[in-house]
Design an enzyme around this catalytic site. Structure first.
Site, PDB file in Angstrom:
ATOM      1  N   ARG A 174       0.827  -1.211   0.000  1.00 41.06           N
ATOM      2  CA  ARG A 174       0.000   0.000   0.000  1.00 41.06           C
ATOM      3  C   ARG A 174       0.859   1.259   0.000  1.00 41.06           C
ATOM      4  O   ARG A 174       0.371   2.346  -0.244  1.00 41.06           O
ATOM      5  CB  ARG A 174      -0.827   0.039   1.278  1.00 41.06           C
ATOM      6  CG  ARG A 174      -2.087  -0.700   1.137  1.00 41.06           C
ATOM      7  CD  ARG A 174      -2.982  -0.350   2.292  1.00 41.06           C
ATOM      8  NE  ARG A 174      -3.838  -1.485   2.511  1.00 41.06           N
ATOM      9  CZ  ARG A 174      -4.294  -1.875   3.670  1.00 41.06           C
ATOM     10  NH1 ARG A 174      -3.974  -1.233   4.757  1.00 41.06           N
ATOM     11  NH2 ARG A 174      -5.072  -2.914   3.759  1.00 41.06           N
ATOM     12  N   LYS A 225       0.751 -19.494   6.621  1.00 35.27           N
ATOM     13  CA  LYS A 225      -0.018 -20.022   7.749  1.00 35.27           C
ATOM     14  C   LYS A 225      -0.141 -18.946   8.820  1.00 35.27           C
ATOM     15  O   LYS A 225       0.651 -18.019   8.803  1.00 35.27           O
ATOM     16  CB  LYS A 225       0.647 -21.272   8.327  1.00 35.27           C
ATOM     17  CG  LYS A 225       2.064 -20.989   8.843  1.00 35.27           C
ATOM     18  CD  LYS A 225       2.331 -21.264  10.280  1.00 35.27           C
ATOM     19  CE  LYS A 225       1.822 -20.326  11.286  1.00 35.27           C
ATOM     20  NZ  LYS A 225       2.794 -19.741  12.207  1.00 35.27           N
ATOM     21  N   HIS A 246       6.756 -23.183   7.235  1.00 37.52           N
ATOM     22  CA  HIS A 246       8.189 -23.077   6.960  1.00 37.52           C
ATOM     23  C   HIS A 246       9.020 -24.149   7.674  1.00 37.52           C
ATOM     24  O   HIS A 246      10.149 -24.414   7.297  1.00 37.52           O
ATOM     25  CB  HIS A 246       8.713 -21.669   7.254  1.00 37.52           C
ATOM     26  CG  HIS A 246       8.957 -21.369   8.699  1.00 37.52           C
ATOM     27  ND1 HIS A 246       7.979 -20.951   9.540  1.00 37.52           N
ATOM     28  CD2 HIS A 246      10.082 -21.425   9.454  1.00 37.52           C
ATOM     29  CE1 HIS A 246       8.487 -20.757  10.742  1.00 37.52           C
ATOM     30  NE2 HIS A 246       9.765 -21.041  10.734  1.00 37.52           N
ATOM     31  N   GLU A 291      10.827 -21.220  22.440  1.00 33.47           N
ATOM     32  CA  GLU A 291      11.422 -19.976  21.936  1.00 33.47           C
ATOM     33  C   GLU A 291      11.764 -19.092  23.129  1.00 33.47           C
ATOM     34  O   GLU A 291      10.984 -19.023  24.088  1.00 33.47           O
ATOM     35  CB  GLU A 291      10.418 -19.228  21.069  1.00 33.47           C
ATOM     36  CG  GLU A 291      10.049 -19.960  19.810  1.00 33.47           C
ATOM     37  CD  GLU A 291       9.160 -19.094  18.931  1.00 33.47           C
ATOM     38  OE1 GLU A 291       9.689 -18.347  18.122  1.00 33.47           O
ATOM     39  OE2 GLU A 291       7.937 -19.147  19.115  1.00 33.47           O
ATOM     40  N   ASP A 295      -0.830 -20.646  16.413  1.00 32.70           N
ATOM     41  CA  ASP A 295       0.391 -20.132  15.778  1.00 32.70           C
ATOM     42  C   ASP A 295       1.431 -21.239  15.575  1.00 32.70           C
ATOM     43  O   ASP A 295       2.175 -21.224  14.603  1.00 32.70           O
ATOM     44  CB  ASP A 295       0.975 -19.019  16.659  1.00 32.70           C
ATOM     45  CG  ASP A 295       2.196 -18.347  16.046  1.00 32.70           C
ATOM     46  OD1 ASP A 295       2.125 -17.971  14.855  1.00 32.70           O
ATOM     47  OD2 ASP A 295       3.222 -18.202  16.746  1.00 32.70           O
ATOM     48  N   HIS A 347       3.155 -26.187  12.840  1.00 36.94           N
ATOM     49  CA  HIS A 347       4.529 -26.698  12.927  1.00 36.94           C
ATOM     50  C   HIS A 347       4.629 -28.003  13.731  1.00 36.94           C
ATOM     51  O   HIS A 347       5.241 -28.970  13.290  1.00 36.94           O
ATOM     52  CB  HIS A 347       5.454 -25.669  13.586  1.00 36.94           C
ATOM     53  CG  HIS A 347       5.480 -24.331  12.887  1.00 36.94           C
ATOM     54  ND1 HIS A 347       5.359 -24.209  11.539  1.00 36.94           N
ATOM     55  CD2 HIS A 347       5.637 -23.064  13.356  1.00 36.94           C
ATOM     56  CE1 HIS A 347       5.422 -22.923  11.198  1.00 36.94           C
ATOM     57  NE2 HIS A 347       5.590 -22.209  12.287  1.00 36.94           N
ATOM     58  N   LYS A 401       6.524 -19.352  24.167  1.00 34.23           N
ATOM     59  CA  LYS A 401       7.371 -18.169  23.971  1.00 34.23           C
ATOM     60  C   LYS A 401       7.965 -17.782  25.314  1.00 34.23           C
ATOM     61  O   LYS A 401       7.451 -18.140  26.354  1.00 34.23           O
ATOM     62  CB  LYS A 401       6.540 -17.016  23.424  1.00 34.23           C
ATOM     63  CG  LYS A 401       6.005 -17.304  22.042  1.00 34.23           C
ATOM     64  CD  LYS A 401       6.055 -16.079  21.172  1.00 34.23           C
ATOM     65  CE  LYS A 401       5.562 -16.363  19.769  1.00 34.23           C
ATOM     66  NZ  LYS A 401       6.631 -16.715  18.840  1.00 34.23           N
TER      67      LYS A 401
END
Ligand code: BG6
Length: 487
Positions: free
Chosen positions: A48, A147, A177, A215, A234, A239, A338
């Protein structure tokens, strides 16, 4: 080690977004400099933003310097790469704004066209519709969907249906990924090129499997997105489910795309659906509170932008049961979070103990064999075995030792997941992408848990940032007399 691919135009919708700068541009830069993209391949950013092409090129240069691994940015290579960069300003909600793209693509109507939709899924339908309206979809067009596709089965079906109005299923590349990571592909190599594992790989010999993707980072500025999705949508739905499939699936009859995907979907369909009691006992959801990361104090999740009083989980642990012959009675414990103590992803295959120990009377303790597949950051495959401690003592003493397999890289750079996946889209090889039925089967199974959580069947737990997650995750596995393999 380069090979020139077909002439192509690569469109990145949402090309000024986080993913595009962090992952896609660096991947394309490497593909280009390693000779995997022909010199004339064009990389067309759709955004944009109103800026001219030189401002766009300067922005890409700055971002590449920021996100490429240290020492990888080479000014001369960038001089060549930048000639392939184009910018088209498009408002994804206004089909009239695609005129500039039409003119650009019409310069080379014969080319392969990769449309990478790195936008919110809410734009997928309108982008595809505009491409179709402007007659920009040819037989050589492919569309890549990031995703997670949807927030649940129903919304994912709506999105997929929209895209399928304009593209055939074999033109749709749904990306996860993790499947592009070399170490993840190596799971197939390990399982299906070593006879050694074949007779061992079932409930006859395996006690349980653990899959951890931890993570240390937090939400990294993606509050708006993350708070809508959470760890289950997520990470787990995609995954971790894919990793589980690669460990659990039957040998495919070939490496051909549908053979592998057929086997993965069978695993997903064999996952035992969770009942309300299972959800209460076999699922953990938690959110991090303040703590530390690498020695530095970090705030809790609720202190992030606009997420006060959020009920989004940043950690999930589950016991998954697979109802088929191979895995009957073998639980898979999976967890992801996380702001954990450290970043590591690994798969642990824990074997059963020997049926009878001849060492029991002299105090030697036999640990179960384990196969530990470390995916990141360290990449290794370790087989833990028992061995005699050398010496003349009357009683035989044993110790656990590790056989470690490290792939020799001869100082070669290891390609990033997105390089592999983008190249596969250009080559029209969908093996490492998720088929519609896979995505739906994964949503179907996770939806039941998400709904159970919404009905508060499992209370939200807390854990301090910088730890291994909530104690409830330890109890989840301890209840079955087992424990997590923590690095
Ligand atoms: C993405 C998630 O798919 O994977 C992120 O959206 C997560 O939240 C990331 O951080 C992890 O990927 P990797 O390759 O760093 O393990």
């Amino acid at each position: 080690m380069s090979e020139l691919e077909n002439l192509c135009d690569i469109m990145i919708f949402g090309g000024h977004g986080d993913l595009a700068f962090r992952k896609l541009m660096p991947a394309l830069y490497f593909l280009y400099s390693d000779g995997y993209l022909t010199a004339n391949a064009r990389i067309i950013t759709l955004s944009r933003d109103h800026m001219d092409c030189s401002e766009h090129i300067a922005l890409v240069e700055t971002k590449l310097q920021e996100f490429l691994p240290e020492g990888a940015f080479e000014p001369e290579k960038f001089e060549r790469f930048k000639k392939q960069l184009r910018l088209v300003t498009v408002d994804f909600t206004d089909s009239q704004s695609y005129k500039g793209l039409k003119e650009l693509l019409n310069e080379h109507p014969e080319r392969e066209r990769v449309n990478y939709l790195s936008t919110s899924p809410s734009f997928f339908g309108s982008i595809c519709q505009s491409l179709s309206q402007w007659e920009l979809i040819t037989e050589k067009s492919r569309v890549v969907l990031e995703k997670p596709i949807g927030r649940d089965l129903q919304s994912s079906q709506v999105i997929n249906k929209e895209v399928l109005k304009y593209f055939d299923e074999n033109q749709i590349y749904r990306i996860d990924h993790y499947l592009g990571k070399d170490t993840v592909q190596n799971i197939m190599a390990l399982r299906f090129s070593n006879r050694f594992f074949m007779p061992l790989w079932s409930s006859d010999n395996i006690d349980h499997v653990q899959i951890t993707v931890a993570e240390s980072v937090g939400v990294e500025g993606r509050w708006g997105y993350y708070d809508e999705y959470g760890a289950m949508r997520d990470m787990i739905q995609n995954h971790l489910m894919q990793l589980l499939c690669l460990v659990a699936m039957e040998p495919p009859c070939s490496l051909e795309a549908d053979s592998t995907r057929d086997e993965k979907v069978k695993v997903l369909r064999s996952l035992r659906p969770m009942t309300p009691t299972d959800i209460e006992q076999k699922s953990v959801r938690a959110q991090y509170t303040s703590g530390s990361n690498g020695g530095e104090a970090v705030p809790g999740y609720q202190e992030g932008e606009g997420v006060e009083n959020s009920t989004t989980e940043t950690f999930t642990a589950l016991r998954v049961d697979i109802d088929n012959w191979r895995w009957n009675g073998v639980p898979f414990y999976i967890r992801s979070g996380k702001r954990m103590r450290q970043r590591y992803s690994e798969i642990v295959i824990q074997f059963k103990t020997v049926p009878h120990s001849i060492f029991a009377n002299n105090g030697a303790c036999i640990s179960e064999n384990q196969l530990v597949i470390s995916l990141q950051p360290k990449e290794s495959i370790r087989l833990k075995l028992m061995n005699k401690i050398p010496g003349l003592s009357e009683n035989m003493h044993l110790q656990q030792v590790e056989l470690e397999l490290n792939a020799p890289m001869n100082n070669q750079r290891k390609p990033e997941a997105y390089e592999r996946l983008l190249l596969d889209v250009i080559r029209a090889n969908p093996t490492l992408f998720m088929r519609l039925d896979e995505v739906e089967a994964a949503w179907k199974w996770t939806d039941a848990i998400i709904k159970g959580w919404a009905a508060n069947m499992t209370p939200m737990k807390k854990y301090n940032a910088g730890t291994d997650g909530p104690s409830a995750a330890i109890h989840l596995i301890a209840r079955d007399g087992r424990s997590w393999h923590d690095e």
